[in-house]
Every structure is written in C-alpha cells, then in structure tokens.
Design an enzyme around this catalytic site. Sequence first.
Site, PDB file in Angstrom:
ATOM      1  N   HIS A 177     -11.352  -2.994  10.778  1.00  0.00           N
ATOM      2  CA  HIS A 177     -10.211  -3.790  10.312  1.00  0.00           C
ATOM      3  C   HIS A 177     -10.049  -4.986  11.259  1.00  0.00           C
ATOM      4  O   HIS A 177      -9.105  -5.051  12.031  1.00  0.00           O
ATOM      5  CB  HIS A 177      -8.976  -2.890  10.332  1.00  0.00           C
ATOM      6  CG  HIS A 177      -7.807  -3.436   9.588  1.00  0.00           C
ATOM      7  ND1 HIS A 177      -6.515  -3.063   9.837  1.00  0.00           N
ATOM      8  CD2 HIS A 177      -7.724  -4.336   8.572  1.00  0.00           C
ATOM      9  CE1 HIS A 177      -5.684  -3.698   9.028  1.00  0.00           C
ATOM     10  NE2 HIS A 177      -6.394  -4.482   8.252  1.00  0.00           N
ATOM     11  N   ARG A 199       2.305 -12.195  -0.899  1.00  0.00           N
ATOM     12  CA  ARG A 199       0.951 -12.565  -0.461  1.00  0.00           C
ATOM     13  C   ARG A 199       0.434 -13.803  -1.170  1.00  0.00           C
ATOM     14  O   ARG A 199       0.868 -14.148  -2.271  1.00  0.00           O
ATOM     15  CB  ARG A 199      -0.010 -11.405  -0.768  1.00  0.00           C
ATOM     16  CG  ARG A 199       0.344 -10.098  -0.073  1.00  0.00           C
ATOM     17  CD  ARG A 199      -0.367  -9.980   1.220  1.00  0.00           C
ATOM     18  NE  ARG A 199       0.011  -8.807   1.994  1.00  0.00           N
ATOM     19  CZ  ARG A 199      -0.681  -8.384   3.046  1.00  0.00           C
ATOM     20  NH1 ARG A 199      -1.782  -8.993   3.421  1.00  0.00           N
ATOM     21  NH2 ARG A 199      -0.281  -7.342   3.740  1.00  0.00           N
ATOM     22  N   ARG A 225       0.834  -1.204   0.000  1.00  0.00           N
ATOM     23  CA  ARG A 225       0.000   0.000   0.000  1.00  0.00           C
ATOM     24  C   ARG A 225       0.865   1.248   0.000  1.00  0.00           C
ATOM     25  O   ARG A 225       1.986   1.238   0.503  1.00  0.00           O
ATOM     26  CB  ARG A 225      -0.916   0.027   1.228  1.00  0.00           C
ATOM     27  CG  ARG A 225      -2.183  -0.802   1.065  1.00  0.00           C
ATOM     28  CD  ARG A 225      -3.120  -0.644   2.234  1.00  0.00           C
ATOM     29  NE  ARG A 225      -2.584  -1.249   3.428  1.00  0.00           N
ATOM     30  CZ  ARG A 225      -2.024  -0.597   4.424  1.00  0.00           C
ATOM     31  NH1 ARG A 225      -1.927   0.727   4.387  1.00  0.00           N
ATOM     32  NH2 ARG A 225      -1.567  -1.232   5.470  1.00  0.00           N
ATOM     33  N   GLY A 235      -0.985 -20.973  18.530  1.00  0.00           N
ATOM     34  CA  GLY A 235      -1.993 -21.815  19.189  1.00  0.00           C
ATOM     35  C   GLY A 235      -2.152 -21.540  20.679  1.00  0.00           C
ATOM     36  O   GLY A 235      -3.212 -21.784  21.267  1.00  0.00           O
ATOM     37  N   LYS A 294      -3.455 -11.219  12.055  1.00  0.00           N
ATOM     38  CA  LYS A 294      -4.919 -11.438  12.044  1.00  0.00           C
ATOM     39  C   LYS A 294      -5.244 -12.787  11.408  1.00  0.00           C
ATOM     40  O   LYS A 294      -6.073 -13.536  11.910  1.00  0.00           O
ATOM     41  CB  LYS A 294      -5.657 -10.326  11.295  1.00  0.00           C
ATOM     42  CG  LYS A 294      -5.860  -9.062  12.119  1.00  0.00           C
ATOM     43  CD  LYS A 294      -6.932  -8.139  11.565  1.00  0.00           C
ATOM     44  CE  LYS A 294      -6.641  -7.670  10.158  1.00  0.00           C
ATOM     45  NZ  LYS A 294      -5.381  -6.898  10.053  1.00  0.00           N
ATOM     46  N   ASN A 319       6.305  -8.485   2.021  1.00  0.00           N
ATOM     47  CA  ASN A 319       4.850  -8.318   1.884  1.00  0.00           C
ATOM     48  C   ASN A 319       4.318  -9.191   0.748  1.00  0.00           C
ATOM     49  O   ASN A 319       3.326  -8.868   0.117  1.00  0.00           O
ATOM     50  CB  ASN A 319       4.500  -6.841   1.647  1.00  0.00           C
ATOM     51  CG  ASN A 319       3.009  -6.565   1.793  1.00  0.00           C
ATOM     52  OD1 ASN A 319       2.348  -7.106   2.686  1.00  0.00           O
ATOM     53  ND2 ASN A 319       2.455  -5.731   0.903  1.00  0.00           N
ATOM     54  N   ASN A 335      -3.371 -15.383  11.272  1.00  0.00           N
ATOM     55  CA  ASN A 335      -2.955 -16.456  12.183  1.00  0.00           C
ATOM     56  C   ASN A 335      -3.986 -16.694  13.280  1.00  0.00           C
ATOM     57  O   ASN A 335      -4.317 -17.837  13.596  1.00  0.00           O
ATOM     58  CB  ASN A 335      -1.602 -16.134  12.821  1.00  0.00           C
ATOM     59  CG  ASN A 335      -0.466 -16.208  11.821  1.00  0.00           C
ATOM     60  OD1 ASN A 335      -0.606 -16.839  10.775  1.00  0.00           O
ATOM     61  ND2 ASN A 335       0.633 -15.565  12.123  1.00  0.00           N
ATOM     62  N   ARG A 395       1.631  -4.924  17.617  1.00  0.00           N
ATOM     63  CA  ARG A 395       2.963  -5.495  17.856  1.00  0.00           C
ATOM     64  C   ARG A 395       3.704  -4.562  18.795  1.00  0.00           C
ATOM     65  O   ARG A 395       4.127  -3.478  18.385  1.00  0.00           O
ATOM     66  CB  ARG A 395       3.718  -5.460  16.521  1.00  0.00           C
ATOM     67  CG  ARG A 395       4.043  -6.756  15.927  1.00  0.00           C
ATOM     68  CD  ARG A 395       4.685  -6.500  14.569  1.00  0.00           C
ATOM     69  NE  ARG A 395       4.211  -7.519  13.667  1.00  0.00           N
ATOM     70  CZ  ARG A 395       4.757  -8.720  13.556  1.00  0.00           C
ATOM     71  NH1 ARG A 395       5.825  -9.039  14.257  1.00  0.00           N
ATOM     72  NH2 ARG A 395       4.247  -9.607  12.735  1.00  0.00           N
ATOM     73  N   SER A 425      -2.157  -4.245   9.781  1.00  0.00           N
ATOM     74  CA  SER A 425      -1.761  -5.129   8.690  1.00  0.00           C
ATOM     75  C   SER A 425      -0.487  -5.888   9.052  1.00  0.00           C
ATOM     76  O   SER A 425       0.450  -5.305   9.608  1.00  0.00           O
ATOM     77  CB  SER A 425      -1.490  -4.321   7.424  1.00  0.00           C
ATOM     78  OG  SER A 425      -2.623  -3.579   7.079  1.00  0.00           O
ATOM     79  N   ALA A 426      -0.466  -7.163   8.710  1.00  0.00           N
ATOM     80  CA  ALA A 426       0.713  -8.020   8.915  1.00  0.00           C
ATOM     81  C   ALA A 426       1.102  -8.144  10.393  1.00  0.00           C
ATOM     82  O   ALA A 426       2.277  -8.176  10.736  1.00  0.00           O
ATOM     83  CB  ALA A 426       1.894  -7.520   8.075  1.00  0.00           C
ATOM     84  N   CYS A 427       0.100  -8.193  11.278  1.00  0.00           N
ATOM     85  CA  CYS A 427       0.353  -8.407  12.708  1.00  0.00           C
ATOM     86  C   CYS A 427      -0.327  -9.680  13.201  1.00  0.00           C
ATOM     87  O   CYS A 427      -0.558  -9.845  14.401  1.00  0.00           O
ATOM     88  CB  CYS A 427      -0.146  -7.226  13.528  1.00  0.00           C
ATOM     89  SG  CYS A 427       0.900  -5.779  13.387  1.00  0.00           S
ATOM     90  N   TYR A 446      -1.161  -3.360  -7.022  1.00  0.00           N
ATOM     91  CA  TYR A 446      -0.925  -4.254  -5.887  1.00  0.00           C
ATOM     92  C   TYR A 446      -2.007  -4.171  -4.809  1.00  0.00           C
ATOM     93  O   TYR A 446      -2.376  -3.092  -4.352  1.00  0.00           O
ATOM     94  CB  TYR A 446       0.423  -3.941  -5.225  1.00  0.00           C
ATOM     95  CG  TYR A 446       1.012  -5.132  -4.494  1.00  0.00           C
ATOM     96  CD1 TYR A 446       1.848  -6.026  -5.155  1.00  0.00           C
ATOM     97  CD2 TYR A 446       0.717  -5.388  -3.160  1.00  0.00           C
ATOM     98  CE1 TYR A 446       2.378  -7.134  -4.505  1.00  0.00           C
ATOM     99  CE2 TYR A 446       1.241  -6.491  -2.498  1.00  0.00           C
ATOM    100  CZ  TYR A 446       2.068  -7.362  -3.180  1.00  0.00           C
ATOM    101  OH  TYR A 446       2.584  -8.458  -2.540  1.00  0.00           O
ATOM    102  N   LYS A 476      -9.658  -2.500   1.029  1.00  0.00           N
ATOM    103  CA  LYS A 476      -9.467  -1.375   1.959  1.00  0.00           C
ATOM    104  C   LYS A 476     -10.250  -0.140   1.533  1.00  0.00           C
ATOM    105  O   LYS A 476     -10.815   0.560   2.365  1.00  0.00           O
ATOM    106  CB  LYS A 476      -7.990  -1.035   2.072  1.00  0.00           C
ATOM    107  CG  LYS A 476      -7.088  -2.206   2.360  1.00  0.00           C
ATOM    108  CD  LYS A 476      -7.382  -2.834   3.689  1.00  0.00           C
ATOM    109  CE  LYS A 476      -6.345  -3.907   3.994  1.00  0.00           C
ATOM    110  NZ  LYS A 476      -6.597  -4.559   5.267  1.00  0.00           N
ATOM    111  N   ASP A 520      -9.755 -10.283   7.972  1.00  0.00           N
ATOM    112  CA  ASP A 520      -9.258  -8.917   7.778  1.00  0.00           C
ATOM    113  C   ASP A 520     -10.285  -7.818   8.053  1.00  0.00           C
ATOM    114  O   ASP A 520      -9.936  -6.785   8.596  1.00  0.00           O
ATOM    115  CB  ASP A 520      -8.725  -8.769   6.341  1.00  0.00           C
ATOM    116  CG  ASP A 520      -7.867  -7.534   6.145  1.00  0.00           C
ATOM    117  OD1 ASP A 520      -7.112  -7.195   7.081  1.00  0.00           O
ATOM    118  OD2 ASP A 520      -7.952  -6.903   5.081  1.00  0.00           O
TER     119      ASP A 520
HETATM  120  O1  SAT Z   1      -4.019  -3.322   1.928  1.00  0.00           O
HETATM  121  S1  SAT Z   1      -3.592  -4.671   1.552  1.00  0.00           S
HETATM  122  O2  SAT Z   1      -4.776  -5.427   1.213  1.00  0.00           O
HETATM  123  O3  SAT Z   1      -2.661  -4.622   0.443  1.00  0.00           O
HETATM  124  C1  SAT Z   1      -2.815  -5.449   2.831  1.00  0.00           C
HETATM  125  C2  SAT Z   1      -3.022  -4.867   4.155  1.00  0.00           C
HETATM  126  O4  SAT Z   1      -2.522  -3.781   4.429  1.00  0.00           O
HETATM  127  O5  SAT Z   1      -3.683  -5.495   4.992  1.00  0.00           O
HETATM  128 MN    MN Z   2      -5.640  -5.678   6.584  1.00  0.00          MN
END
Ligand code: SAT
Ligand code: MN
Length: 650
Positions: free
Chosen positions: A245, A404, A74, A539, A271, A402, A273, A441, A267-269, A216, A225, A292
């Site tokens: 979110h 995916r 992004r 877990g 979710k 990043n 998982n 995080r 993002s990328a923390c 992307y 988003k 998400d």
């Molecule tokens: O915005 S994206 O869908 O590219 C990924 C994210 O930030 O969660």
């Molecule tokens: Mn997201």
Amino acid sequence: MVKIPQFKNVKVQEWVDKWVKICNPDAVVVIKGTKQEHNLLCGQMVKTGQFIKLNQKLRPGCYLARSHASDVARVENRTFICSEKEIDAGPTNYWREPSAMKKELLKKFKGCMKGRTMYVIPFAMGPIGNHITQYGIEITDSAYVVVNMNIMTRTGTAVMKHLDTGIDFVPCIHSVGAPLKKGQKDVAWPCAKSINDKYIVQFPEDREIWSFGSGYGGNALLGKKCFALRIASKLGRDNGWMAEHMLVLTFTSPAKKQYHITAAFPSACGKTNLAMMLPKLPGWKLQTIGDDIAWLKPGEDGRLYAINPENGFFGVAPGTSMGTNPNALLACRKNTIFTNVVLTPDGDVWWEGMGKDAPETGIDWQGNVCYCCVDNKHYMGPKPGMTKAEIKKSGYVAAHKNSRFTAPAVNCPVLDKDGFEGLYKGKPTGVPVDAIIFGGRRPSTIPLVNEAKSWTHGVFMGSAAGSEITAAVISDKIGQVRRDPMAMLPFFGYNVADYFQHWLEMERTSVNPKKLPKIYFVNWFRKNEKDEFMWPGFGDNSRVLKWICDRIDGKVKANATAIGNLPKIADISLENNTGKGIVNPKFLKEILKVDVKGWKKEIDTVEASYDEYDMKASKDSKIVNADAKRVPAALRKLLAELKADLGKVK
Ligand code: SAT
Ligand code: MN
C-alpha cells in the site's frame, strides 16, 4: 437467454458463461476501452440520473456522482479472506470457509443482474506486457464501475488481446445487488442498502474476487484493493515479490541525481499529497509514479524494482487545494469523475478545504441545497445564515469526508512518464527503489523521521505502525489510533504474521541484501499541547526526503538511539523556510527526540498487537488458537531489546 460473447481464452469464456447463467442479465457487453465507448456510457448515466455532467468549459469530460448514504467507503467488517484454513487468513481478517461462503454468495448473485447490463472488463494492473504486470477480468453490472475502471486501470481490447494468448488472470465478479423488475426505474446509486448484504470477498487460493452489494471505491473497483493488494500480496508471497500500500515517487537532486522512494501510509493519510508534492527545497524536483499501490520485485542485481499497477488516482477530495496539492487539483481538470462532492450553480465542484470561496448555494453530497457560511467562505452549511462555529458543531459537511476524484494519471503535471510506464533507463524493469518509508497519523510520540538500523529493524518498524482511523472506512472509531502494520491492515491477503515473515525473507533470499532499500518511519502529524501541528507538512516534507537522500549517500551522520537513527537537527535543511506554514525551528527539537514515556506506552500496544496476532486464527474467531503463534522470533527479539533499552532511560 442473452447472447454470450465468444472469447479465445477458455478460462475467460468459462468465467463469463458461468456468471451469465447465475446473474441473468438483460445484455452482455465486452468493454473495448475506447474513448467513444467511455463517453457513451457516461452519457447513458447522465440520462438515467446516475451522473451529472459538469460544466464542460470548466471541466471537460468530467462528471459527478452521488452515492447512496449507506455506500460511502470501504466496509472492513464485510470484507472476507476465504482461505482453506482459517489460520491462513489470520487475526486481522474476517474469515469464512470458502465453499460455505460461495454457497451463501451464490444465493445473493442468483438473478441479481435482472433488468441490467452485464459488462465484462478486461483489465491490466501495470503497463501491458511488463513482466511485473498482472491481468484481470471484472464482470460488473455497474456502468459507474466500468468508467472508473477505465481510469484506474488499463482496460479493453489491448488487454483482451493479451488474454487471448491464454495467459493467466484474476477473475472478478461484482454486482451492486439491485436487480430491476420489468419497467422499474433505476435509482441514482443502486446498491444493497443493508450493510449485511454487502460482501467483499477474496479467495486467495482460487485467486478469485467476489464482491456484492456496494458500488463504492475499493469495494467495487476490484483491480484496486481486492486484487492489487489482497490477492497480489498472496501472489507476491508465493512468488517472491511484494504488493504494498505504497506511493512511488522520483526525487531528483539539484545535481540531477535520481532517487526512487516508496511510502506506505494508511488510507486518507496523505499518500497522494506526498506522491505529487511541490518541494519547498530549491532545486529539488519531485515526480509521481503512483499514489496508492506499489508492486516490488527483486531484480537480478539484488535491488527491489517497483511499478505502479494502477492507471489513475482515486484521491480524497476534501483538503485538496492549490496550496496543499496543486498537482492533484490540476489532475482533476479534465476527464475526471467526482463522487460525493458539492455541485456549484455554474456546474463545477467544491469541497471543504479546496482553498476556494464556496458559492452562495450548492448541492451537497446527499443532493440537498447547502449554503455558504456567513463568517467563513470555506465552509457550507445545511441552512442559510449559519456561522462556522455552528456548522462545525453540527458535524455537517457539504462534501463527504471520503468524497473522491477519479483522475487519469496522465493528467498529473508532474507524472514521471517513464517510471509510470515501468521503464528505467529505457528498460521495462520498473524503477529501482532507494528508500521505503512507513508512516501514519500520530499526534504524539512518533518522531518526524526515524531511520531503521537494518532491514529487519525496518520490518519491525513497519510491523509496529499505527495510525488514526480516517473516513476511508465506515467506522464509529474515526480519529482513534489503531495498529496498522505497514498500512496494510485492511489489505492483507493472508496471515499478518506470515506477511512479516515474507518481508524478512526478502532479505534472506536477496542476491545482494546490501542493495535493498533503506527503511524509514515518518510522522507529519505531531501536535503540541495547544493542538497545533508542529510540522507544516506538504511541500516542507521535501526537507525530510532530502535528509533521507543524504543518508543514502552517506553525506550526513545520524543520532543512534534506542528507537532508530534520528537526524541531527542541523541536517534538516531549512533553506527557503518562508511563506505560509513554515517550519518552526522551536518545534524541531521536540519532534526529533525520543519521547521515552510515550514509547514505553507505544511498545506495550505493539506487544499487545503481536500477542493478538499470536493468539487468534482470524479476526472474529472465538477460539484462542495455540497453533496461531506465527509472529517471527526476529521481531519479538527486537521488541524485547527496545523494551530493555527504553527501560534503561529514566
Ligand atoms: O479502498 S478505497 O479505494 O476505496 C480508498 C482507500 O481506502 O484507500
Ligand atoms: Mn489506499
């Protein structure tokens, strides 16, 4: 002039007519959403070099794409909220006056689809026909976007039939911004190379999305988003619901009692998982509804009901393994699009943290040969013979951080099929939410789990959230902590302070505020002075979820502290604490206490963020705007109380 398809919905017709004239494509195709059409498009992209067909025995229906190096995440500094008034975009958003922005963008869009096909994608955010669902039309010149939208949203004729009835929808226009001259060969990843030629633009009052120059993820898959968070947050505010979110999951106790939990992490923390975690606690079952985004609407009984508006997972690949998230890995076994991961010689994929030995050689995300590390098979380097230390020092990764996978939700082995279809007890209400979790995080200060004392206190907790910046955004500040209220920082469709107020209003307007979900704050990422994680995560997070359920049921008492209600150590179940990455009881005390010194610093930064929200009308506004003062008094009051309470502790 190309032949323009005919639509029953007048607004759809106008939207398509308008953009055909402006963009001047070679052809216009309306997406039907069939398997055949999807495969055809994938096949075409294989021919043009935009897709690599993976080994169909190992990964049926799967493809790999490699993006341009300038187009990997992004772009927050090219994302604009164009409300009529600057103050309505607010201090977390870049703002431009809508008509000026449209004028600027129209110049970019002029002729931008020459030599390309324009695709018209009818899509639904949510199960078609559900009362929480919203609809959209995305016009795009990217076949990559079409096939990703086919996975991430419900697309095609069924949606168009719904639109034919004249219902409203969010019009979206997208172009990669790379017209082709006659006879010019296309590149593998067309996009506007310069960051200043990329625009991700929301018009919250017109409810339109205009995106230019990037292909992307969230920049281009406009249902995600741009619509489901930025535009929908505004729709929600205007109509008494919430676009968040958040993942949505169903957690079932050994006694078969079901709890529905949503969780907001940046993002990328993690979710994805948490959304499909395999509980370490015996007898507990976890099922996925979404990973998400959640849309939450008050029901007639005063509870909040949630749907996942999406249809697939756009998950971060690196770190996803059979150990960390087996269900995500299994979801990628078929009909999945991989972007920016490593291609192996046998036509499969690989990434760092896949928990699988790297092949001797592979092709990295930039299309270059990469080589297995000599002393650790979980790494690959840009040259043969490199050690792990050398690779780490060089900063090289073979799969982009990043990178995916775009996987259909139905592939997830633990999908809660009813919940995913918006059904609860057979009715299309969405699922009733029992608990809302915020998190981020945070290597220090923030405890493992903390329960809000009230709805307002929960809103305060969410407003005060912070997190380390991750690779999900193009930034030179990755790893630094920033305030990220409700994990929505990049996604507010309006003024952040008004968004806080909207959260507070949800209680005031509820027919039964007592039935609103309880609110929690979690942090799986605490580290000690040796830089080791003090909580295993994954877990083992089921232990925290269980405590939350116990609190909902009033089964356990908590320690009331200045910052919130913290668990008594004995109430965090350590049943089945064996195997890899176990909970170290020694650390529990540390991560379940109030770190007074840390919190004093923490609230100073929260206060600074509130002050900024109160001062600025938009992110890059130069003027200090006295009218901007919008942070709700109720939150300022809680901040002052917390400050005073912490001041009392020596
Ligand atoms: O915005 S994206 O869908 O590219 C990924 C994210 O930030 O969660
Ligand atoms: Mn997201």
